[in-house]
Write a protein that holds these residues in place. Sequence first.
Motif, PDB file in Angstrom:
ATOM      1  N   TYR A 290      40.688  -5.814   3.999  1.00 44.50           N
ATOM      2  CA  TYR A 290      41.389  -4.554   4.174  1.00 44.50           C
ATOM      3  C   TYR A 290      41.207  -4.007   5.590  1.00 44.50           C
ATOM      4  CZ  TYR A 290      42.043  -4.581  -0.867  1.00 44.50           C
ATOM      5  OH  TYR A 290      42.411  -4.927  -2.151  1.00 44.50           O
ATOM      6  N   SER A 291      40.003  -4.125   6.120  1.00 46.97           N
ATOM      7  CA  SER A 291      39.760  -3.667   7.497  1.00 46.97           C
ATOM      8  C   SER A 291      40.516  -4.528   8.495  1.00 46.97           C
ATOM      9  CB  SER A 291      38.259  -3.709   7.810  1.00 46.97           C
ATOM     10  OG  SER A 291      37.547  -2.854   6.948  1.00 46.97           O
ATOM     11  N   ALA A 292      40.609  -5.838   8.204  1.00 45.50           N
ATOM     12  CA  ALA A 292      41.357  -6.730   9.091  1.00 45.50           C
ATOM     13  C   ALA A 292      42.846  -6.385   9.075  1.00 45.50           C
ATOM     14  CB  ALA A 292      41.147  -8.183   8.659  1.00 45.50           C
ATOM     15  N   ALA A 293      43.378  -6.087   7.881  1.00 45.67           N
ATOM     16  CA  ALA A 293      44.791  -5.710   7.782  1.00 45.67           C
ATOM     17  C   ALA A 293      45.055  -4.367   8.471  1.00 45.67           C
ATOM     18  CB  ALA A 293      45.209  -5.640   6.320  1.00 45.67           C
ATOM     19  N   PHE A 294      44.054  -3.487   8.488  1.00 49.05           N
ATOM     20  CA  PHE A 294      44.224  -2.184   9.117  1.00 49.05           C
ATOM     21  C   PHE A 294      44.409  -2.311  10.630  1.00 49.05           C
ATOM     22  CE2 PHE A 294      42.389   1.843  10.830  1.00 49.05           C
ATOM     23  CZ  PHE A 294      43.356   2.699  10.324  1.00 49.05           C
ATOM     24  N   LEU A 295      43.901  -3.401  11.220  1.00 50.75           N
ATOM     25  CA  LEU A 295      44.097  -3.625  12.653  1.00 50.75           C
ATOM     26  C   LEU A 295      45.585  -3.764  12.992  1.00 50.75           C
ATOM     27  CD1 LEU A 295      41.211  -6.184  13.387  1.00 50.75           C
ATOM     28  CD2 LEU A 295      41.274  -3.751  13.996  1.00 50.75           C
ATOM     29  N   LEU A 296      46.329  -4.429  12.120  1.00 50.48           N
ATOM     30  CA  LEU A 296      47.771  -4.558  12.325  1.00 50.48           C
ATOM     31  C   LEU A 296      48.471  -3.207  12.201  1.00 50.48           C
ATOM     32  CD1 LEU A 296      48.507  -7.874  10.377  1.00 50.48           C
ATOM     33  CD2 LEU A 296      48.441  -7.555  12.856  1.00 50.48           C
ATOM     34  N   SER A 297      47.960  -2.359  11.318  1.00 51.27           N
ATOM     35  CA  SER A 297      48.539  -1.023  11.188  1.00 51.27           C
ATOM     36  C   SER A 297      48.301  -0.203  12.456  1.00 51.27           C
ATOM     37  CB  SER A 297      47.934  -0.303   9.977  1.00 51.27           C
ATOM     38  OG  SER A 297      48.196  -1.011   8.793  1.00 51.27           O
ATOM     39  N   ILE A 298      47.115  -0.318  13.025  1.00 54.17           N
ATOM     40  CA  ILE A 298      46.819   0.375  14.283  1.00 54.17           C
ATOM     41  C   ILE A 298      47.756  -0.115  15.378  1.00 54.17           C
ATOM     42  CG2 ILE A 298      45.076   0.680  16.090  1.00 54.17           C
ATOM     43  CD1 ILE A 298      42.943   0.518  13.894  1.00 54.17           C
ATOM     44  N   ALA A 300      50.712  -1.435  15.035  1.00 46.93           N
ATOM     45  CA  ALA A 300      52.088  -0.987  14.775  1.00 46.93           C
ATOM     46  C   ALA A 300      52.275   0.486  15.122  1.00 46.93           C
ATOM     47  CB  ALA A 300      52.440  -1.237  13.314  1.00 46.93           C
ATOM     48  N   ILE A 301      51.267   1.324  14.822  1.00 48.79           N
ATOM     49  CA  ILE A 301      51.379   2.757  15.105  1.00 48.79           C
ATOM     50  C   ILE A 301      51.428   3.005  16.614  1.00 48.79           C
ATOM     51  CG2 ILE A 301      50.168   4.962  14.942  1.00 48.79           C
ATOM     52  CD1 ILE A 301      49.112   3.988  12.192  1.00 48.79           C
TER      53      ILE A 301
END
Length: 500
Positions: A290-298, A300-301
Amino acid sequence: MAPPLLSDLGYVPPDGGWGWAVVFGASISIGFAFTFPKAFTIYFKEIQGVFGISYSQLAWTTSIMCATTYGGGPISSILVNRYGSRPVVMFGGLLCGVGMISAAFCTSILQLYICVGFITGFGLALNLQPSVIIVGKYFLKRRPIANGLAMAGSPVMLCTLAPLNQFLFDNFGWRGSFLILGAILLNCCVAGALFRPIGPGTAPVKTQVNEEGKDALKGKITEDGPMEKKIEEEEEKDCFEKVNQYLDFSLFKHRGFLIYLIGNVLMFLGFFAPIVFLAPYAKHTGIDEYSAAFLLSILAIVDMVARPATGIIANSRWVRPRIQYFFSFAIAFNGACHLLCPLASSYTGLIVYSSFFGLAFGMVCAMLFETLMDLVGAARFTSAVGLVTIAECCTILLGPPIGGILIDTFGDYKYMFIKCGAVMVLAGTFLFIMNYYNYRMLAKEEKERKTKEEDLKSLRTENEGKKNWNKDSTEDGPELEPLRENGEGVKKEMNGTNEV
């Protein structure tokens, strides 16, 4: 190169008004074209189990989709030149919807290649290029801002489609999700409907056509020779000449276009691979999923904010006259981020890397097509974008596999990031040096052109002065004739007196 005050399209773009509705529609079409192949990967695990295939076999689905999207660029450009952006985008949205709905009933991986890879991929190709082209027809002074806003549709769509796909998958499975995604992709038809055609007034064109028709008819009545000769010339045109009417191959003689093409083909060897391997690299360092996937969200934002902000900066009077340098810097900055990524061993370091990577990625994407339009002009941009995308297709496909080979060979992700960073720094340096050379050559050619114009003007003025002097002498002849006769009589009398 400083933008001209008047567009080379034959009219002055409105730079607003309905153009902002066009930008909104373009952001939807561009967002689907860039984001859909990435968001599609969430269904891989279940499809792999249903068909009993390997991951590499399934990965070819997105590879074929990306290859078709970029490889279909020339076809898309020809269709836009022939029919305009609106019908092409609407037909592309229809193909996307049909492809995904058909994929819901596939029973083999080969059928999935055809439905998702080729049909949907070609539909996305018919959405990407026309959307970029139509923005350049509505904007001139504010074109960098408009392009930045249109390209911002990609990160917005990524943030939307990723959780939406997960929701659809959890509730409807992959077949039901494909049916719903097919219906969602039909919204590209709605986006295409916003692309109202724009161009010079039709009245002068109709008058010119009518006059040409009358002249042609008159020539036909008096003599059939010219009409027959024209028909014979049309029949003698080969296939290449007919294609060249819709796709301008003379761009390969354009110095700025060749510099852009070489630099971008080199850049794409390292452009997409870091995004593909960012989450796996984070997991490799011991970070949870989940933390690794959150990097992609950062990423993208930050990307979402960087694209319109870059458009505003690129539109300023300090940057726009030399926007090619700004683009070169963005590419080199992107490469520098990848070179420093192996130093980020902690999660905090990866968050910092993702933030800077999102900034650099957004800067490059915001100016990717704006710099090409700045070089070739809006009139030739339709052909240019088609030729560029098919050339970039090969390196886009080769970039991630080469990165995967480096990871498998060395057992470490850092070599992949170093390769991507080195390639992008090299591409940015190449573009910076060659654009400096191009600007110098353009300035030199402009100086020579002005010198020739001044010489021609002075020569024309001198010739007109001589003609006027000769004309004045000729006009004064009859008026001075009596004086000449009196003068000659006096001279004879004097001569006669002297003789006596």
